[in-house]
Design a protein around this motif. Structure first.
Motif, PDB file in Angstrom:
ATOM      1  N   LEU A 120      13.921  -2.867  16.695  1.00 13.41           N
ATOM      2  CA  LEU A 120      14.018  -2.234  15.387  1.00 13.41           C
ATOM      3  C   LEU A 120      13.951  -3.235  14.242  1.00 13.41           C
ATOM      4  O   LEU A 120      13.387  -2.950  13.184  1.00 13.41           O
ATOM      5  CB  LEU A 120      15.322  -1.440  15.279  1.00 13.41           C
ATOM      6  N   PHE A 121      14.553  -4.394  14.427  1.00 14.55           N
ATOM      7  CA  PHE A 121      14.687  -5.348  13.338  1.00 14.55           C
ATOM      8  C   PHE A 121      14.247  -6.738  13.801  1.00 14.55           C
ATOM      9  O   PHE A 121      14.383  -7.087  14.966  1.00 14.55           O
ATOM     10  CB  PHE A 121      16.134  -5.413  12.848  1.00 14.55           C
ATOM     11  N   THR A 122      13.755  -7.528  12.871  1.00 14.91           N
ATOM     12  CA  THR A 122      13.400  -8.919  13.134  1.00 14.91           C
ATOM     13  C   THR A 122      14.420  -9.831  12.463  1.00 14.91           C
ATOM     14  O   THR A 122      15.172  -9.389  11.587  1.00 14.91           O
ATOM     15  CB  THR A 122      12.005  -9.230  12.567  1.00 14.91           C
ATOM     16  N   PRO A 123      14.463 -11.095  12.845  1.00 11.05           N
ATOM     17  CA  PRO A 123      15.375 -12.034  12.153  1.00 11.05           C
ATOM     18  C   PRO A 123      15.151 -12.065  10.651  1.00 11.05           C
ATOM     19  O   PRO A 123      16.111 -12.210   9.879  1.00 11.05           O
ATOM     20  CB  PRO A 123      15.043 -13.374  12.812  1.00 11.05           C
ATOM     21  N   ASP A 124      13.910 -11.916  10.219  1.00  5.77           N
ATOM     22  CA  ASP A 124      13.633 -11.920   8.778  1.00  5.77           C
ATOM     23  C   ASP A 124      14.294 -10.735   8.070  1.00  5.77           C
ATOM     24  O   ASP A 124      14.670 -10.832   6.901  1.00  5.77           O
ATOM     25  CB  ASP A 124      12.123 -11.887   8.520  1.00  5.77           C
ATOM     26  N   ASP A 125      14.402  -9.608   8.791  1.00  2.00           N
ATOM     27  CA  ASP A 125      15.035  -8.428   8.195  1.00  2.00           C
ATOM     28  C   ASP A 125      16.490  -8.700   7.830  1.00  2.00           C
ATOM     29  O   ASP A 125      17.045  -8.063   6.930  1.00  2.00           O
ATOM     30  CB  ASP A 125      14.980  -7.243   9.163  1.00  2.00           C
ATOM     31  N   PHE A 126      17.108  -9.630   8.546  1.00  2.43           N
ATOM     32  CA  PHE A 126      18.532  -9.879   8.361  1.00  2.43           C
ATOM     33  C   PHE A 126      18.823 -11.161   7.576  1.00  2.43           C
ATOM     34  O   PHE A 126      19.936 -11.683   7.632  1.00  2.43           O
ATOM     35  CB  PHE A 126      19.236  -9.934   9.716  1.00  2.43           C
ATOM     36  N   LYS A 127      17.831 -11.638   6.836  1.00  2.00           N
ATOM     37  CA  LYS A 127      18.064 -12.851   6.057  1.00  2.00           C
ATOM     38  C   LYS A 127      19.156 -12.668   5.010  1.00  2.00           C
ATOM     39  O   LYS A 127      19.847 -13.611   4.646  1.00  2.00           O
ATOM     40  CB  LYS A 127      16.757 -13.298   5.391  1.00  2.00           C
ATOM     41  N   GLY A 128      19.300 -11.472   4.501  1.00  2.00           N
ATOM     42  CA  GLY A 128      20.322 -11.215   3.491  1.00  2.00           C
ATOM     43  C   GLY A 128      21.669 -10.835   4.057  1.00  2.00           C
ATOM     44  O   GLY A 128      22.581 -10.490   3.298  1.00  2.00           O
ATOM     45  N   PHE A 129      21.812 -10.888   5.390  1.00  2.00           N
ATOM     46  CA  PHE A 129      23.065 -10.498   6.036  1.00  2.00           C
ATOM     47  C   PHE A 129      23.741 -11.741   6.624  1.00  2.00           C
ATOM     48  O   PHE A 129      23.079 -12.715   6.989  1.00  2.00           O
ATOM     49  CB  PHE A 129      22.805  -9.490   7.155  1.00  2.00           C
ATOM     50  N   THR A 130      25.054 -11.678   6.723  1.00  2.29           N
ATOM     51  CA  THR A 130      25.812 -12.724   7.397  1.00  2.29           C
ATOM     52  C   THR A 130      26.569 -12.116   8.571  1.00  2.29           C
ATOM     53  O   THR A 130      26.681 -10.902   8.691  1.00  2.29           O
ATOM     54  CB  THR A 130      26.799 -13.404   6.434  1.00  2.29           C
ATOM     55  N   GLY A 131      27.108 -12.977   9.429  1.00  2.04           N
ATOM     56  CA  GLY A 131      27.823 -12.490  10.604  1.00  2.04           C
ATOM     57  C   GLY A 131      26.935 -12.543  11.827  1.00  2.04           C
ATOM     58  O   GLY A 131      26.227 -13.521  12.046  1.00  2.04           O
ATOM     59  N   TYR A 132      26.949 -11.454  12.610  1.00  2.00           N
ATOM     60  CA  TYR A 132      26.233 -11.420  13.878  1.00  2.00           C
ATOM     61  C   TYR A 132      25.335 -10.181  13.935  1.00  2.00           C
ATOM     62  O   TYR A 132      25.618  -9.230  14.666  1.00  2.00           O
ATOM     63  CB  TYR A 132      27.225 -11.426  15.038  1.00  2.00           C
ATOM     64  N   PRO A 133      24.230 -10.179  13.193  1.00  2.00           N
ATOM     65  CA  PRO A 133      23.338  -9.013  13.183  1.00  2.00           C
ATOM     66  C   PRO A 133      22.394  -8.999  14.371  1.00  2.00           C
ATOM     67  O   PRO A 133      21.233  -9.381  14.277  1.00  2.00           O
ATOM     68  CB  PRO A 133      22.570  -9.186  11.867  1.00  2.00           C
ATOM     69  N   ASP A 134      22.888  -8.574  15.533  1.00  2.00           N
ATOM     70  CA  ASP A 134      22.016  -8.457  16.700  1.00  2.00           C
ATOM     71  C   ASP A 134      22.072  -7.035  17.243  1.00  2.00           C
ATOM     72  O   ASP A 134      22.798  -6.178  16.732  1.00  2.00           O
ATOM     73  CB  ASP A 134      22.386  -9.484  17.774  1.00  2.00           C
ATOM     74  N   ALA A 135      21.298  -6.791  18.289  1.00  2.00           N
ATOM     75  CA  ALA A 135      21.140  -5.429  18.801  1.00  2.00           C
ATOM     76  C   ALA A 135      22.465  -4.814  19.235  1.00  2.00           C
ATOM     77  O   ALA A 135      22.686  -3.614  19.053  1.00  2.00           O
ATOM     78  CB  ALA A 135      20.148  -5.428  19.964  1.00  2.00           C
ATOM     79  N   ARG A 136      23.353  -5.630  19.809  1.00  2.00           N
ATOM     80  CA  ARG A 136      24.616  -5.079  20.310  1.00  2.00           C
ATOM     81  C   ARG A 136      25.565  -4.699  19.185  1.00  2.00           C
ATOM     82  O   ARG A 136      26.561  -4.012  19.418  1.00  2.00           O
ATOM     83  CB  ARG A 136      25.284  -6.078  21.250  1.00  2.00           C
ATOM     84  N   ASN A 137      25.278  -5.154  17.973  1.00  2.00           N
ATOM     85  CA  ASN A 137      26.138  -4.818  16.841  1.00  2.00           C
ATOM     86  C   ASN A 137      25.541  -3.745  15.937  1.00  2.00           C
ATOM     87  O   ASN A 137      26.058  -3.493  14.854  1.00  2.00           O
ATOM     88  CB  ASN A 137      26.436  -6.081  16.017  1.00  2.00           C
ATOM     89  N   LEU A 138      24.451  -3.116  16.378  1.00  2.00           N
ATOM     90  CA  LEU A 138      23.858  -2.023  15.616  1.00  2.00           C
ATOM     91  C   LEU A 138      24.569  -0.715  15.936  1.00  2.00           C
ATOM     92  O   LEU A 138      24.810  -0.391  17.101  1.00  2.00           O
ATOM     93  CB  LEU A 138      22.376  -1.884  15.942  1.00  2.00           C
ATOM     94  N   ASN A 139      24.838   0.047  14.897  1.00  2.00           N
ATOM     95  CA  ASN A 139      25.608   1.273  15.024  1.00  2.00           C
ATOM     96  C   ASN A 139      24.764   2.442  14.524  1.00  2.00           C
ATOM     97  O   ASN A 139      24.302   2.433  13.382  1.00  2.00           O
ATOM     98  CB  ASN A 139      26.886   1.127  14.190  1.00  2.00           C
ATOM     99  N   VAL A 140      24.534   3.442  15.381  1.00  2.00           N
ATOM    100  CA  VAL A 140      23.923   4.686  14.929  1.00  2.00           C
ATOM    101  C   VAL A 140      24.999   5.480  14.208  1.00  2.00           C
ATOM    102  O   VAL A 140      25.864   6.097  14.833  1.00  2.00           O
ATOM    103  CB  VAL A 140      23.343   5.494  16.105  1.00  2.00           C
ATOM    104  N   GLN A 141      24.969   5.442  12.886  1.00  2.00           N
ATOM    105  CA  GLN A 141      26.051   6.047  12.113  1.00  2.00           C
ATOM    106  C   GLN A 141      25.859   7.544  11.907  1.00  2.00           C
ATOM    107  O   GLN A 141      26.802   8.311  11.985  1.00  2.00           O
ATOM    108  CB  GLN A 141      26.162   5.363  10.753  1.00  2.00           C
ATOM    109  N   GLY A 142      24.629   7.959  11.615  1.00  2.00           N
ATOM    110  CA  GLY A 142      24.408   9.376  11.363  1.00  2.00           C
ATOM    111  C   GLY A 142      22.978   9.763  11.640  1.00  2.00           C
ATOM    112  O   GLY A 142      22.056   8.955  11.508  1.00  2.00           O
ATOM    113  N   VAL A 143      22.771  11.019  12.057  1.00  2.00           N
ATOM    114  CA  VAL A 143      21.425  11.517  12.338  1.00  2.00           C
ATOM    115  C   VAL A 143      21.282  12.923  11.773  1.00  2.00           C
ATOM    116  O   VAL A 143      22.264  13.633  11.548  1.00  2.00           O
ATOM    117  CB  VAL A 143      21.113  11.533  13.852  1.00  2.00           C
ATOM    118  N   THR A 144      20.023  13.320  11.565  1.00  2.00           N
ATOM    119  CA  THR A 144      19.709  14.710  11.243  1.00  2.00           C
ATOM    120  C   THR A 144      18.269  14.970  11.658  1.00  2.00           C
ATOM    121  O   THR A 144      17.489  14.029  11.866  1.00  2.00           O
ATOM    122  CB  THR A 144      19.911  15.012   9.749  1.00  2.00           C
ATOM    123  N   LEU A 145      17.921  16.238  11.805  1.00  2.00           N
ATOM    124  CA  LEU A 145      16.568  16.644  12.192  1.00  2.00           C
ATOM    125  C   LEU A 145      15.849  17.278  11.013  1.00  2.00           C
ATOM    126  O   LEU A 145      16.459  18.030  10.239  1.00  2.00           O
ATOM    127  CB  LEU A 145      16.617  17.670  13.326  1.00  2.00           C
TER     128      LEU A 145
END
Length: 463
Positions: A120-145
């Motif tokens: 879903l995301f590349t390292p460049d996508d997370f240049k503005g983020f700090t911490g540990y932005p990897d796949a295991r820390n991604l959260n599906v917060q909300g969905v709709t159809l």
């Protein structure tokens, strides 16, 4: 020796005086001290990343996955769109877990959406983020159809700053249609025309006053979460965005920014719904499609003009730190009231709010001894009503349960407990538990899906 001791004491005293002055008058090194404190606070909030997102607790003795219960009254014939997550229900989505799935009241999964989080995301996508932005820390917060069966998903992050990450759209067969790293958060809403409404955020380290007034902003770490609302086209194009700091000042409603407990998070937009004809008939000056927005920080609901974001109406009073605003078929509002329920055992309730007077009435729970009487989620939580308003699905996020409730009586007719097998995740990280390990999972949301709509979508996507 006495001279050295005296000098050291003197230096320490001067440092103390300087520290007091820095804290009192915001002089050097005031910002540096605040940033150190903010870093310490962030470290204290770090979550355990040895478990997947959404896990509330490990249940080594649990015997089944996703048990359901009925309680005498007939449940609706509608299906349920459940919000899932990565590594969630890997018995049905073995590779990466179900981001979302459709189930019936017997607990059978009829359709699901699965996607590789690392794609879903590349390292460049997370240049503005700090911490540990990897796949295991991604959260599906909300969905709709949407009407075509496409799944709109909002992602948040664990052990990531800022935690608001972005929004994506997937086809019925789980193909990624588009994705935006735009700091969307909480839950998306989709209109009948396919337009998508989502809360957004940005970090502001330059603000010093409350909403343009002369009142000093009291935010110790100097980083203020500014929240707003964005409207996207079905293709993900940004059509409009309304930032609450601008909306409040333009609408001359500065009190909304002053009456908060945390100046670092003065608005905290956490849900959006659209006014229907019944609500418009009751609230002067509004139009069908105006935005009902939940502000957790001020425990308020505001109605924004759909064109310019101007505040047309405010309701506050009965709810505290609420989530998931809903416009009912009769024009009243409803929210998941996290902390305002003095008439419930745990303080959490679903409340109907008169859209004109602001007076509230508890829908659920009404009986502490009945199923769901111990409803308890001091954060998050979501509600979705049936089309006629006679039933509501209550997702108790931090308890890992979903209740279907008859709104007239307040009685629970059906209950779902979210439990998933964590063994595939342990295999992924190279651990082999002694026995299959089940975990109680958070329930980020649940919504009714008419069988006729589901059948239509299946027919439109035969593969």
């Amino acid at each position: 020796m006495l001279s050295k001791v005296t000098s050291i004491i003197g230096i320490c005293f001067l440092c103390f005086v300087w520290g007091v002055a820095a804290a009192s008058w915001n002089v050097f090194p005031h910002q540096q001290i605040n940033r150190v404190q903010a870093g310490i606070d962030a470290l204290q909030k770090m979550e355990d990343s040895t478990l997947p997102q959404h896990v509330i607790a490990v249940l080594p003795e649990a015997a089944q996955i996703d048990p359901v219960q009925s309680f005498g009254l007939p449940s609706s014939d509608e299906l349920i769109l459940m919000t899932g997550g990565f590594f969630y229900r890997q018995d049905k989505c073995p590779a990466f877990g179900c981001m979302a799935f459709v189930m019936n009241h017997d607990g059978a999964v009829l359709h699901s959406w699965e996607f590789d989080p690392s794609a879903l995301f590349t390292p460049d996508d997370f240049k503005g983020f700090t911490g540990y932005p990897d796949a295991r820390n991604l959260n599906v917060q909300g969905v709709t159809l949407d009407q075509d069966g496409n799944l709109i998903v909002i992602f948040q992050g664990r052990n990531v700053f800022p935690y608001q990450i972005g929004i994506a759209k997937f086809s019925w067969d789980s193909k990624l249609l588009w994705i935006k790293i735009d700091n969307s958060h909480h839950w998306p809403t989709v209109g009948k025309d396919g337009r998508i409404y989502a809360p957004i955020a940005r970090i502001d380290d330059s603000q010093t006053l409350v909403a343009g007034t002369q009142e000093p902003l009291k935010c110790k770490n100097g980083a203020v979460f500014q929240d707003g609302v964005q409207i996207l086209s079905p293709d993900g194009e940004l059509l409009k965005e309304f930032w609450m700091e601008n909306v409040v000042e333009a609408s001359d409603m500065q009190g909304l920014a002053f009456s908060v407990r945390n100046d670092c998070d003065p608005y905290h937009v956490n849900g959006i719904d659209l006014l229907n004809a019944a609500a418009v008939a009751r609230i002067p000056g509004t139009r069908v499609g105006d935005l009902l927005v939940s502000l957790r920080a001020s425990s308020a609901l505001v109605v924004l003009d759909q064109d310019d974001g101007r505040i047309k109406h405010i309701v506050k009073g009965p709810m505290v730190a609420q989530h998931s605003p809903r416009v009912l078929p009769d024009g009243d509002f409803a929210v998941f009231d996290n902390l305002g329920g003095i008439d419930t055992e745990k303080g959490t309730r679903v409340i109907r709010v008169n859209s004109v007077t602001g007076l509230g009435q508890t829908i659920f729970p009404r009986d502490p001894a009945a199923p769901g009487g111990d409803l308890d989620s001091n954060a998050q939580g979501a509600i979705n009503f049936s089309a006629d308003g006679s039933r509501v699905l209550v997702a108790e996020t931090l308890g890992g349960r979903v209740f279907e409730v008859d709104t007239a009586s307040g009685k629970t007719v059906w209950q779902y407990e979210a439990v998933s097998d964590l063994a595939p995740f342990y295999t992924l990280i190279g651990e082999k538990p002694a026995a299959p390990t089940l975990g109680r999972m958070q329930t980020q949301g649940a919504a009714f899906l008419a069988r006729a709509d589901f059948d239509r979508l299946l027919a439109a996507h035969p593969d």
